[in-house]
Design a protein around this motif. Structure first.
Motif, mmCIF file in Angstrom:
data_model
loop_
_atom_site.group_PDB
_atom_site.id
_atom_site.type_symbol
_atom_site.label_atom_id
_atom_site.label_comp_id
_atom_site.label_asym_id
_atom_site.label_seq_id
_atom_site.Cartn_x
_atom_site.Cartn_y
_atom_site.Cartn_z
ATOM 1 N N ASN A 96 -8.811 -2.007 2.460
ATOM 2 C CA ASN A 96 -8.496 -3.312 3.042
ATOM 3 C C ASN A 96 -7.820 -4.272 2.059
ATOM 4 O OD1 ASN A 96 -9.466 -2.889 5.700
ATOM 5 N ND2 ASN A 96 -11.566 -3.140 4.951
ATOM 6 N N LYS A 97 -7.555 -3.825 0.850
ATOM 7 C CA LYS A 97 -6.840 -4.655 -0.125
ATOM 8 C C LYS A 97 -6.229 -3.727 -1.167
ATOM 9 C CE LYS A 97 -10.954 -5.538 -2.960
ATOM 10 N NZ LYS A 97 -11.801 -6.593 -3.580
ATOM 11 N N PRO A 98 -5.218 -4.195 -1.876
ATOM 12 C CA PRO A 98 -4.592 -3.327 -2.878
ATOM 13 C C PRO A 98 -5.575 -2.897 -3.964
ATOM 14 C CG PRO A 98 -3.236 -5.260 -2.432
ATOM 15 C CD PRO A 98 -4.555 -5.506 -1.772
ATOM 16 N N THR A 139 -5.816 -2.622 -7.514
ATOM 17 C CA THR A 139 -5.029 -3.189 -8.605
ATOM 18 C C THR A 139 -5.420 -2.611 -9.959
ATOM 19 O OG1 THR A 139 -6.590 -5.031 -8.712
ATOM 20 C CG2 THR A 139 -4.581 -5.353 -7.413
ATOM 21 N N HIS A 175 0.870 -1.174 0.000
ATOM 22 C CA HIS A 175 0.000 0.000 0.000
ATOM 23 C C HIS A 175 0.903 1.219 0.000
ATOM 24 C CE1 HIS A 175 -3.504 -2.377 0.480
ATOM 25 N NE2 HIS A 175 -3.187 -2.817 1.677
ATOM 26 N N GLU A 177 -0.256 -2.235 -8.932
ATOM 27 C CA GLU A 177 -1.050 -1.567 -7.901
ATOM 28 C C GLU A 177 -1.089 -0.061 -8.119
ATOM 29 O OE1 GLU A 177 -1.084 -0.972 -3.029
ATOM 30 O OE2 GLU A 177 0.184 -2.506 -3.946
#
Length: 337
Positions: A23-25, A27, A4, A314
């Motif tokens: 809560n997540k990359p 992409t 991140h 990302e």
């Protein structure tokens, strides 16, 4: 392990970092859009301009970078859209060569116009040129009322914009299906902490269409509502009014996870006049370049050498990303959902 890559500062330390909110990359998808900023020279100096363009700026693309971009367009069939911005892109080196190259390779070309450039000596041919090349025009008209436009963009801009839209209609824009004319709404800059999100895009489009048709016999295709992100002159204004941090809080409080799938940064590359690569135009203005998984920054030359547009895994994010994900979402193409 993907990283991140949020940017933080003491000013916004209590704002939840955007990457943490996800809560997540975030992409990348396959790249289909190139948005190219040709430079910062403009005939206007609008209050809300995140590029901070003006007649006093001197930055513009070089012939070398222009040629690299044309090579990029010719080399990758996956590119569907070439989106030209500035400054006033029509004023800047590379505008016509890139338009013609992109059209020759069957790409949709968008030019983001301030409309008033059509009345500047040396640029009066632009409306006809755009029509001949079937360029989609996305034109700034931050309100359909004159007072609000002139406050944001300068005295007389509204009247010039109306004349420009009538000119484009005369050429077939807004009527011929090959000549798309879209307008862009930006909210007025706030003067208190009573912030609001952009109005419902469909309803506001109907208001624009009714008013412009009844008063000026103007037609257009789509209205795009775009949130003012707290960068560039908007950020400077908010900081001066001591509203920057409250505005970020407001945007965060209206975060809508449903917008994330549709964010423009996921399938586009933003390229500056120096040939540097970013995930979006906003990151470009905040000098937050794209990075590969190994942390390498990219240029057009590196993409050409690698033989692929899809080197980025990302998207780099920052707290102003809440502006794109608040409410119904916001992008250069208007509302996301």
């Amino acid at each position: 392990m993907l990283r991140h890559t949020d940017i933080a500062s003491p000013l916004d330390s209590v704002i939840t970092p955007f990457a943490k909110k996800l809560n997540k990359p975030l992409t990348k998808k396959q790249i289909t859009v190139l948005q190219i900023n040709l430079g910062k020279i403009c005939n206007l100096a609008c209050r809300h301009c995140h590029v901070e363009a003006s007649p006093k700026r001197t930055e513009e693309m070089t012939p070398e970078i222009c040629q690299q971009i044309i090579e990029l367009i010719s080399k990758f069939p996956q590119i569907q859209v070439v989106d030209l911005t500035g400054g006033a892109p029509e004023m800047l080196y590379g505008f016509q060569p890139i338009v013609e190259a992109a059209r020759n390779y069957g790409k949709q070309v968008i030019v983001r116009s301030n409309l008033t450039i059509y009345f500047v000596d040396g640029f009066t041919h632009i409306p006809t040129y755009c029509a001949q090349n079937q360029v989609r025009i996305v034109a700034s008209l931050p309100c359909y009322l004159s007072d609000n436009v002139d406050k944001m963009r300068g005295h007389g801009v509204y009247d010039a914009s109306i004349r420009a839209l009538q000119w484009l209609n005369h050429l077939g824009y807004g009527q011929d299906p090959n000549l798309i004319l879209d307008l862009v709404y930006n909210p007025q800059l706030p003067i208190t902490e009573k912030f609001t999100l952009t109005p419902n895009q469909t309803n506001l489009q109907q208001d624009y269409q009714k008013f412009l048709q009844e008063h000026f016999d103007i037609t257009f295709n789509n209205l795009l509502t775009i949130t003012n992100l707290p960068i560039g002159r908007t950020k400077l204004y908010l900081e001066y009014q001591q509203l920057h941090k409250p505005y970020l809080h407001f945007l965060e409080s209206h975060f809508n996870p449903s917008t994330v799938e549709h964010l423009m940064c996921r399938d586009e590359l933003s390229i500056d006049y120096l040939g540097n690569v970013y995930d979006c135009d906003f990151n470009q203005m905040e000098n937050l370049p794209s990075q590969t998984h190994e942390g390498e920054t990219l240029t057009v030359a590196k993409l050409l050498a690698a033989g692929t547009l899809d080197l980025i895994e990302e998207v780099r994010t920052a707290n102003y990303c809440y502006g794109c994900t608040a409410g119904c979402g916001s992008s250069c193409g208007g509302t996301l959902i």
